[in-house]
Scaffold this active site. Structure first.
Site, PDB file in Angstrom:
ATOM      1  CE  LYS A  45     -23.804 -23.551 -13.265  1.00 37.02           C
ATOM      2  NZ  LYS A  45     -22.374 -23.769 -13.027  1.00 37.02           N
ATOM      3  CE1 TYR A 272     -45.580 -49.484  -8.583  1.00 33.60           C
ATOM      4  CE2 TYR A 272     -45.021 -47.160  -8.285  1.00 33.60           C
ATOM      5  CZ  TYR A 272     -45.538 -48.182  -9.065  1.00 33.60           C
ATOM      6  OH  TYR A 272     -46.007 -47.919 -10.319  1.00 33.60           O
TER       7      TYR A 272
HETATM    8  C1  PLP Z   1     -22.083 -22.960 -12.041  1.00 33.77           C
HETATM    9  C2  PLP Z   1     -20.944 -22.038 -12.106  1.00 33.77           C
HETATM   10  C3  PLP Z   1     -21.027 -20.765 -11.522  1.00 33.77           C
HETATM   11  C4  PLP Z   1     -22.181 -20.369 -10.630  1.00 33.77           C
HETATM   12  O1  PLP Z   1     -21.971 -20.988  -9.386  1.00 33.77           O
HETATM   13  P1  PLP Z   1     -22.878 -20.695  -8.115  1.00 33.77           P
HETATM   14  O2  PLP Z   1     -22.146 -21.365  -7.012  1.00 33.77           O
HETATM   15  O3  PLP Z   1     -24.213 -21.315  -8.380  1.00 33.77           O
HETATM   16  O4  PLP Z   1     -22.969 -19.235  -7.937  1.00 33.77           O
HETATM   17  C5  PLP Z   1     -19.983 -19.895 -11.735  1.00 33.77           C
HETATM   18  N1  PLP Z   1     -18.892 -20.259 -12.455  1.00 33.77           N
HETATM   19  C6  PLP Z   1     -18.767 -21.485 -13.007  1.00 33.77           C
HETATM   20  C7  PLP Z   1     -17.555 -21.811 -13.784  1.00 33.77           C
HETATM   21  C8  PLP Z   1     -19.783 -22.412 -12.833  1.00 33.77           C
HETATM   22  O5  PLP Z   1     -19.643 -23.635 -13.375  1.00 33.77           O
END
Ligand code: PLP
Length: 380
Positions: A45, A272
Protein backbone atom coordinates in the site's frame (compact mmCIF):
# COMPACT_ATOMS: atom_id res chain seq x y z
CA UNK A 1 -0.48 10.60 -8.78
CA UNK A 2 2.13 8.79 -10.76
CA UNK A 3 2.55 5.71 -8.59
CA UNK A 4 5.37 4.11 -10.43
CA UNK A 5 7.62 6.39 -12.25
CA UNK A 6 10.37 4.13 -13.49
CA UNK A 7 11.75 6.65 -15.90
CA UNK A 8 13.43 5.33 -19.01
CA UNK A 9 15.61 8.46 -19.00
CA UNK A 10 16.56 9.09 -15.39
CA UNK A 11 17.38 12.74 -14.95
CA UNK A 12 19.02 12.13 -11.62
CA UNK A 13 17.52 15.23 -10.07
CA UNK A 14 16.17 13.35 -7.06
CA UNK A 15 15.67 9.63 -7.03
CA UNK A 16 15.15 6.39 -5.12
CA UNK A 17 17.49 3.45 -5.58
CA UNK A 18 16.08 0.07 -4.62
CA UNK A 19 18.40 -2.70 -3.48
CA UNK A 20 17.03 -5.94 -4.94
CA UNK A 21 19.41 -8.10 -2.88
CA UNK A 22 18.26 -6.43 0.34
CA UNK A 23 14.63 -7.07 -0.60
CA UNK A 24 15.38 -10.73 -1.34
CA UNK A 25 17.32 -11.00 1.91
CA UNK A 26 14.36 -9.56 3.87
CA UNK A 27 11.91 -11.92 2.16
CA UNK A 28 14.09 -14.88 3.17
CA UNK A 29 14.72 -13.59 6.71
CA UNK A 30 11.02 -12.92 7.34
CA UNK A 31 10.02 -16.23 5.75
CA UNK A 32 12.22 -17.96 8.32
CA UNK A 33 10.07 -16.40 11.06
CA UNK A 34 6.77 -17.57 9.59
CA UNK A 35 4.73 -19.98 11.67
CA UNK A 36 4.08 -23.37 10.09
CA UNK A 37 1.71 -23.18 7.13
CA UNK A 38 1.85 -19.37 7.02
CA UNK A 39 2.76 -17.43 3.85
CA UNK A 40 3.82 -13.84 3.31
CA UNK A 41 1.09 -11.47 2.12
CA UNK A 42 3.21 -8.32 1.85
CA UNK A 43 1.65 -4.88 2.18
CA UNK A 44 2.43 -2.77 -0.89
CA UNK A 45 0.00 0.00 0.00
CA UNK A 46 0.94 3.69 -0.29
CA UNK A 47 3.09 2.94 -3.33
CA UNK A 48 4.85 0.15 -1.40
CA UNK A 49 5.71 2.53 1.45
CA UNK A 50 7.11 4.94 -1.10
CA UNK A 51 9.35 2.39 -2.79
CA UNK A 52 7.23 2.00 -5.95
CA UNK A 53 4.37 -0.49 -5.84
CA UNK A 54 4.81 -2.05 -9.27
CA UNK A 55 8.59 -2.38 -8.95
CA UNK A 56 8.24 -4.04 -5.55
CA UNK A 57 5.24 -6.21 -6.48
CA UNK A 58 7.03 -7.57 -9.55
CA UNK A 59 10.05 -8.55 -7.49
CA UNK A 60 7.83 -10.16 -4.86
CA UNK A 61 6.07 -12.19 -7.55
CA UNK A 62 9.45 -13.32 -8.85
CA UNK A 63 10.28 -14.45 -5.31
CA UNK A 64 7.17 -16.63 -5.28
CA UNK A 65 4.82 -14.38 -3.31
CA UNK A 66 1.21 -15.14 -4.29
CA UNK A 67 -0.82 -12.57 -2.35
CA UNK A 68 -0.43 -8.86 -1.60
CA UNK A 69 -2.27 -6.24 0.46
CA UNK A 70 -3.14 -2.75 -0.74
CA UNK A 71 -5.03 0.01 1.05
CA UNK A 72 -7.42 1.05 -1.71
CA UNK A 73 -9.21 -0.46 -4.70
CA UNK A 74 -7.42 2.08 -6.89
CA UNK A 75 -4.04 0.79 -5.74
CA UNK A 76 -5.20 -2.73 -6.55
CA UNK A 77 -6.38 -1.66 -10.00
CA UNK A 78 -3.03 -0.04 -10.76
CA UNK A 79 -1.20 -3.25 -9.91
CA UNK A 80 -3.55 -5.25 -12.14
CA UNK A 81 -3.01 -2.80 -15.00
CA UNK A 82 0.69 -3.44 -14.60
CA UNK A 83 0.33 -7.19 -14.83
CA UNK A 84 0.37 -8.25 -11.19
CA UNK A 85 -1.61 -11.49 -11.16
CA UNK A 86 -1.79 -12.77 -7.57
CA UNK A 87 -4.43 -12.23 -4.91
CA UNK A 88 -4.83 -8.55 -4.00
CA UNK A 89 -6.55 -7.82 -0.69
CA UNK A 90 -7.92 -4.28 -0.28
CA UNK A 91 -7.44 -3.60 3.43
CA UNK A 92 -9.47 -0.39 3.60
CA UNK A 93 -12.93 0.94 2.85
CA UNK A 94 -14.05 1.00 -0.77
CA UNK A 95 -16.85 3.43 -1.60
CA UNK A 96 -19.88 1.81 -3.31
CA UNK A 97 -19.12 3.93 -6.39
CA UNK A 98 -15.92 1.95 -6.75
CA UNK A 99 -17.54 -1.48 -6.25
CA UNK A 100 -17.41 -2.22 -10.02
CA UNK A 101 -13.60 -2.03 -9.82
CA UNK A 102 -13.51 -4.99 -7.43
CA UNK A 103 -14.96 -7.59 -9.76
CA UNK A 104 -13.43 -6.04 -12.88
CA UNK A 105 -9.92 -6.18 -11.41
CA UNK A 106 -10.41 -9.38 -9.43
CA UNK A 107 -9.69 -7.71 -6.10
CA UNK A 108 -10.54 -9.12 -2.67
CA UNK A 109 -12.39 -6.53 -0.59
CA UNK A 110 -12.28 -6.24 3.18
CA UNK A 111 -15.76 -6.40 4.67
CA UNK A 112 -15.84 -4.14 7.70
CA UNK A 113 -19.34 -4.89 8.96
CA UNK A 114 -22.53 -6.75 8.06
CA UNK A 115 -24.35 -3.79 6.50
CA UNK A 116 -21.36 -3.17 4.26
CA UNK A 117 -21.35 -6.84 3.23
CA UNK A 118 -25.04 -6.62 2.38
CA UNK A 119 -24.54 -3.49 0.26
CA UNK A 120 -21.78 -5.22 -1.69
CA UNK A 121 -23.84 -8.40 -2.00
CA UNK A 122 -26.86 -6.47 -3.30
CA UNK A 123 -25.05 -5.55 -6.52
CA UNK A 124 -25.57 -9.14 -7.65
CA UNK A 125 -22.02 -9.54 -8.89
CA UNK A 126 -19.75 -12.22 -7.46
CA UNK A 127 -16.86 -10.74 -5.46
CA UNK A 128 -14.20 -12.16 -3.14
CA UNK A 129 -14.00 -10.75 0.38
CA UNK A 130 -12.14 -11.14 3.65
CA UNK A 131 -14.12 -10.37 6.80
CA UNK A 132 -12.44 -8.02 9.28
CA UNK A 133 -12.78 -8.71 12.99
CA UNK A 134 -12.12 -6.06 15.63
CA UNK A 135 -10.28 -7.61 18.56
CA UNK A 136 -9.55 -4.40 20.44
CA UNK A 137 -8.02 -1.84 18.12
CA UNK A 138 -11.46 -0.34 17.51
CA UNK A 139 -10.62 0.72 13.97
CA UNK A 140 -12.31 -1.43 11.27
CA UNK A 141 -14.21 -4.66 11.77
CA UNK A 142 -17.06 -6.44 13.52
CA UNK A 143 -16.61 -6.94 17.28
CA UNK A 144 -15.06 -10.38 17.88
CA UNK A 145 -17.44 -11.41 20.66
CA UNK A 146 -20.57 -11.49 18.45
CA UNK A 147 -19.90 -14.51 16.22
CA UNK A 148 -23.65 -15.08 15.76
CA UNK A 149 -23.87 -11.57 14.24
CA UNK A 150 -20.75 -12.02 12.11
CA UNK A 151 -21.98 -15.42 10.86
CA UNK A 152 -24.88 -13.69 9.11
CA UNK A 153 -22.38 -12.27 6.62
CA UNK A 154 -22.10 -15.84 5.28
CA UNK A 155 -25.70 -15.54 4.08
CA UNK A 156 -24.59 -13.06 1.41
CA UNK A 157 -24.88 -15.21 -1.69
CA UNK A 158 -22.65 -13.17 -3.98
CA UNK A 159 -19.79 -12.85 -1.54
CA UNK A 160 -17.10 -15.47 -1.79
CA UNK A 161 -15.59 -15.33 1.70
CA UNK A 162 -12.00 -16.47 1.32
CA UNK A 163 -10.61 -15.18 4.61
CA UNK A 164 -11.12 -13.64 8.03
CA UNK A 165 -8.60 -11.37 9.69
CA UNK A 166 -7.85 -8.98 12.51
CA UNK A 167 -5.12 -6.42 13.22
CA UNK A 168 -2.89 -6.17 16.27
CA UNK A 169 -2.35 -2.64 17.57
CA UNK A 170 0.27 -2.97 20.30
CA UNK A 171 2.52 -5.74 18.98
CA UNK A 172 5.56 -3.46 18.76
CA UNK A 173 5.59 -2.63 22.44
CA UNK A 174 7.56 -4.63 25.02
CA UNK A 175 5.50 -3.28 27.96
CA UNK A 176 3.84 -6.07 30.00
CA UNK A 177 0.46 -4.32 29.66
CA UNK A 178 0.78 -4.26 25.84
CA UNK A 179 2.06 -7.85 25.70
CA UNK A 180 -0.96 -9.01 27.70
CA UNK A 181 -3.26 -6.99 25.42
CA UNK A 182 -1.73 -8.48 22.26
CA UNK A 183 -2.04 -12.04 23.55
CA UNK A 184 -5.67 -11.30 24.47
CA UNK A 185 -6.25 -10.05 20.90
CA UNK A 186 -4.84 -13.34 19.62
CA UNK A 187 -7.12 -15.39 21.89
CA UNK A 188 -10.15 -13.27 20.97
CA UNK A 189 -9.46 -13.77 17.27
CA UNK A 190 -9.07 -17.54 17.49
CA UNK A 191 -12.15 -17.79 19.72
CA UNK A 192 -14.14 -15.85 17.13
CA UNK A 193 -12.90 -18.08 14.28
CA UNK A 194 -13.86 -21.20 16.26
CA UNK A 195 -17.29 -19.67 16.88
CA UNK A 196 -17.78 -19.03 13.15
CA UNK A 197 -16.68 -22.52 12.18
CA UNK A 198 -18.97 -23.99 14.85
CA UNK A 199 -21.84 -22.17 13.11
CA UNK A 200 -20.97 -23.80 9.79
CA UNK A 201 -19.17 -20.80 8.28
CA UNK A 202 -16.37 -21.76 5.90
CA UNK A 203 -13.25 -19.82 6.84
CA UNK A 204 -10.54 -20.77 4.33
CA UNK A 205 -7.78 -18.38 5.45
CA UNK A 206 -7.15 -16.48 8.68
CA UNK A 207 -4.51 -13.84 9.39
CA UNK A 208 -3.53 -11.40 12.11
CA UNK A 209 0.23 -10.78 12.00
CA UNK A 210 1.81 -7.65 10.50
CA UNK A 211 5.53 -6.81 10.83
CA UNK A 212 5.70 -6.50 14.61
CA UNK A 213 3.31 -9.42 15.06
CA UNK A 214 5.56 -11.66 13.01
CA UNK A 215 8.66 -10.32 14.73
CA UNK A 216 7.32 -10.67 18.30
CA UNK A 217 4.35 -13.08 18.26
CA UNK A 218 4.81 -15.70 15.52
CA UNK A 219 3.11 -18.21 17.86
CA UNK A 220 -0.21 -16.47 17.15
CA UNK A 221 -0.14 -18.27 13.79
CA UNK A 222 -2.41 -17.74 10.80
CA UNK A 223 -2.27 -18.57 7.11
CA UNK A 224 -0.83 -15.21 6.05
CA UNK A 225 1.48 -12.58 7.55
CA UNK A 226 0.65 -9.12 6.19
CA UNK A 227 4.19 -7.83 6.43
CA UNK A 228 4.79 -4.24 5.37
CA UNK A 229 7.48 -2.10 6.93
CA UNK A 230 9.79 -5.03 7.82
CA UNK A 231 9.93 -6.13 4.22
CA UNK A 232 11.48 -2.78 3.35
CA UNK A 233 14.23 -3.47 5.88
CA UNK A 234 13.22 -1.21 8.75
CA UNK A 235 10.64 -1.14 11.51
CA UNK A 236 8.78 1.90 12.79
CA UNK A 237 11.64 2.88 15.09
CA UNK A 238 15.21 1.90 15.82
CA UNK A 239 14.04 0.41 19.14
CA UNK A 240 11.68 -1.97 17.36
CA UNK A 241 14.36 -2.82 14.83
CA UNK A 242 16.85 -3.61 17.61
CA UNK A 243 14.30 -6.04 19.12
CA UNK A 244 13.74 -7.86 15.82
CA UNK A 245 15.04 -11.46 15.93
CA UNK A 246 16.33 -11.33 12.33
CA UNK A 247 18.64 -8.90 10.57
CA UNK A 248 16.80 -6.68 8.10
CA UNK A 249 18.44 -4.60 5.37
CA UNK A 250 17.07 -1.25 4.16
CA UNK A 251 15.84 -1.56 0.57
CA UNK A 252 15.61 2.14 -0.26
CA UNK A 253 18.15 4.90 -0.71
CA UNK A 254 17.10 8.49 -1.39
CA UNK A 255 19.49 10.65 -3.38
CA UNK A 256 19.72 14.05 -5.01
CA UNK A 257 22.23 16.20 -6.87
CA UNK A 258 24.35 19.11 -5.85
CA UNK A 259 23.13 21.85 -8.19
CA UNK A 260 25.40 24.67 -7.10
CA UNK A 261 28.04 25.37 -4.45
CA UNK A 262 28.43 28.85 -3.05
CA UNK A 263 30.44 30.79 -0.50
CA UNK A 264 28.81 32.71 2.33
CA UNK A 265 30.64 35.29 4.36
CA UNK A 266 30.22 35.15 8.14
CA UNK A 267 26.88 36.74 9.05
CA UNK A 268 25.34 36.42 5.57
CA UNK A 269 22.05 34.55 5.57
CA UNK A 270 20.73 31.87 3.22
CA UNK A 271 17.34 30.46 2.33
CA UNK A 272 13.79 31.49 3.25
CA UNK A 273 13.75 33.78 6.25
CA UNK A 274 17.56 33.78 6.12
CA UNK A 275 17.35 31.06 8.74
CA UNK A 276 20.92 29.93 8.09
CA UNK A 277 23.42 32.53 9.30
CA UNK A 278 26.88 31.00 9.74
CA UNK A 279 29.17 32.16 12.53
CA UNK A 280 32.14 31.76 10.20
CA UNK A 281 32.78 31.98 6.47
CA UNK A 282 30.90 29.00 5.08
CA UNK A 283 30.20 27.03 1.93
CA UNK A 284 26.76 25.67 1.12
CA UNK A 285 25.57 23.18 -1.48
CA UNK A 286 22.15 23.51 -3.09
CA UNK A 287 20.51 20.07 -3.29
CA UNK A 288 17.84 19.17 -5.85
CA UNK A 289 15.27 17.80 -3.43
CA UNK A 290 12.74 19.34 -1.08
CA UNK A 291 9.62 18.75 0.95
CA UNK A 292 7.68 18.48 -2.32
CA UNK A 293 9.54 15.19 -2.78
CA UNK A 294 8.74 14.07 0.77
CA UNK A 295 11.92 15.25 2.46
CA UNK A 296 10.54 16.34 5.85
CA UNK A 297 10.70 20.09 6.47
CA UNK A 298 11.33 19.17 10.09
CA UNK A 299 14.92 18.37 9.10
CA UNK A 300 15.55 22.10 8.63
CA UNK A 301 18.24 24.12 10.41
CA UNK A 302 20.67 21.36 11.25
CA UNK A 303 18.14 18.90 12.65
CA UNK A 304 18.95 16.62 9.73
CA UNK A 305 21.81 16.20 7.28
CA UNK A 306 22.78 14.95 3.87
CA UNK A 307 25.78 12.71 3.27
CA UNK A 308 28.17 13.94 0.59
CA UNK A 309 31.43 12.17 -0.28
CA UNK A 310 31.19 10.10 2.90
CA UNK A 311 30.85 13.18 5.12
CA UNK A 312 27.94 14.69 7.02
CA UNK A 313 26.54 17.98 5.66
CA UNK A 314 24.01 19.51 8.09
CA UNK A 315 20.90 20.93 6.47
CA UNK A 316 21.29 24.71 6.36
CA UNK A 317 18.20 26.81 6.98
CA UNK A 318 14.71 25.81 5.91
CA UNK A 319 14.04 22.92 3.55
CA UNK A 320 12.29 24.37 0.47
CA UNK A 321 9.66 22.66 -1.69
CA UNK A 322 12.11 21.66 -4.44
CA UNK A 323 15.53 22.42 -3.02
CA UNK A 324 17.49 22.12 0.18
CA UNK A 325 20.69 23.80 1.35
CA UNK A 326 23.42 21.83 3.09
CA UNK A 327 26.46 23.17 4.95
CA UNK A 328 29.54 21.71 3.23
CA UNK A 329 32.10 24.06 4.80
CA UNK A 330 34.03 21.10 6.22
CA UNK A 331 33.76 18.87 3.16
CA UNK A 332 36.44 19.46 0.54
CA UNK A 333 35.85 19.33 -3.20
CA UNK A 334 32.06 19.37 -3.37
CA UNK A 335 31.01 20.20 -6.94
CA UNK A 336 27.81 20.57 -8.95
CA UNK A 337 26.66 17.14 -10.13
CA UNK A 338 27.87 15.36 -6.99
CA UNK A 339 25.44 12.97 -5.33
CA UNK A 340 23.92 13.77 -1.95
CA UNK A 341 22.44 10.91 0.09
CA UNK A 342 19.38 11.73 2.19
CA UNK A 343 18.61 8.12 3.12
CA UNK A 344 21.25 5.44 2.63
CA UNK A 345 25.01 5.00 2.84
CA UNK A 346 27.91 7.20 1.88
CA UNK A 347 31.36 5.93 2.85
CA UNK A 348 31.15 4.75 6.46
CA UNK A 349 28.11 6.86 7.25
CA UNK A 350 24.48 5.84 7.00
CA UNK A 351 21.15 7.60 7.37
CA UNK A 352 18.15 5.31 7.68
CA UNK A 353 14.44 6.04 7.57
CA UNK A 354 14.59 5.42 11.35
CA UNK A 355 17.19 8.21 11.69
CA UNK A 356 14.97 10.70 9.86
CA UNK A 357 11.93 9.54 11.83
CA UNK A 358 13.71 10.16 15.11
CA UNK A 359 14.90 13.59 13.95
CA UNK A 360 11.39 14.65 12.97
CA UNK A 361 9.34 13.00 15.70
CA UNK A 362 7.59 10.40 13.61
CA UNK A 363 7.93 6.77 12.48
CA UNK A 364 9.87 5.45 9.50
CA UNK A 365 6.59 4.34 7.88
CA UNK A 366 5.55 7.98 7.52
CA UNK A 367 8.95 9.09 6.20
CA UNK A 368 8.91 6.39 3.52
CA UNK A 369 5.26 6.49 2.48
CA UNK A 370 5.40 10.25 1.89
CA UNK A 371 8.24 10.00 -0.63
CA UNK A 372 6.71 11.63 -3.64
CA UNK A 373 5.66 10.83 -7.16
CA UNK A 374 8.25 13.23 -8.55
CA UNK A 375 11.10 10.94 -7.50
CA UNK A 376 12.49 8.53 -10.04
CA UNK A 377 12.63 4.95 -8.82
CA UNK A 378 15.15 2.41 -10.05
CA UNK A 379 16.72 -0.86 -9.03
CA UNK A 380 20.36 0.09 -8.58
C1 PLP B 1 -0.53 -1.44 6.94
C2 PLP B 1 -1.12 -2.68 7.44
C3 PLP B 1 -0.34 -3.84 7.57
C4 PLP B 1 1.16 -3.81 7.40
O1 PLP B 1 1.69 -3.26 8.58
P1 PLP B 1 3.25 -3.20 8.88
O2 PLP B 1 3.31 -2.78 10.30
O3 PLP B 1 3.84 -2.19 7.95
O4 PLP B 1 3.82 -4.55 8.66
C5 PLP B 1 -0.98 -5.01 7.90
N1 PLP B 1 -2.31 -5.04 8.15
C6 PLP B 1 -3.09 -3.94 8.06
C7 PLP B 1 -4.54 -4.06 8.33
C8 PLP B 1 -2.51 -2.73 7.73
O5 PLP B 1 -3.29 -1.64 7.66
Amino acid sequence: MNLNRESPFPTGRAWIELDRDALRHNIAALSALLPKGCALMPAVKANAYGHGAVLIARELERAGVKALCVATAEEGAQLRENGIAGELLVLGYTHPRQFPLLARCGLTQTVTERSYAEALDARGERVRVHVKIDTGMHRLGEPWDKPEEIARIWNCRNLQITGVFTHLCAAGSPLPRDRAFTLAQGRAFHTCIAGLRARGCAVPKVHLLASCGLSNYPELGGDYARVGIALYGVLSSQRELDACPVELRPVLSLKARVAQVRELRQGEGAGYGLQFIPQRDARIAVLTIGYGDGLPRGLSCGTGAALINGRRAPIAGLVCMDQTLADVTDIPNVSPGDTAVLIGKSGDLELTACTLAEQTGTISNEILSRLGGRLERIYA
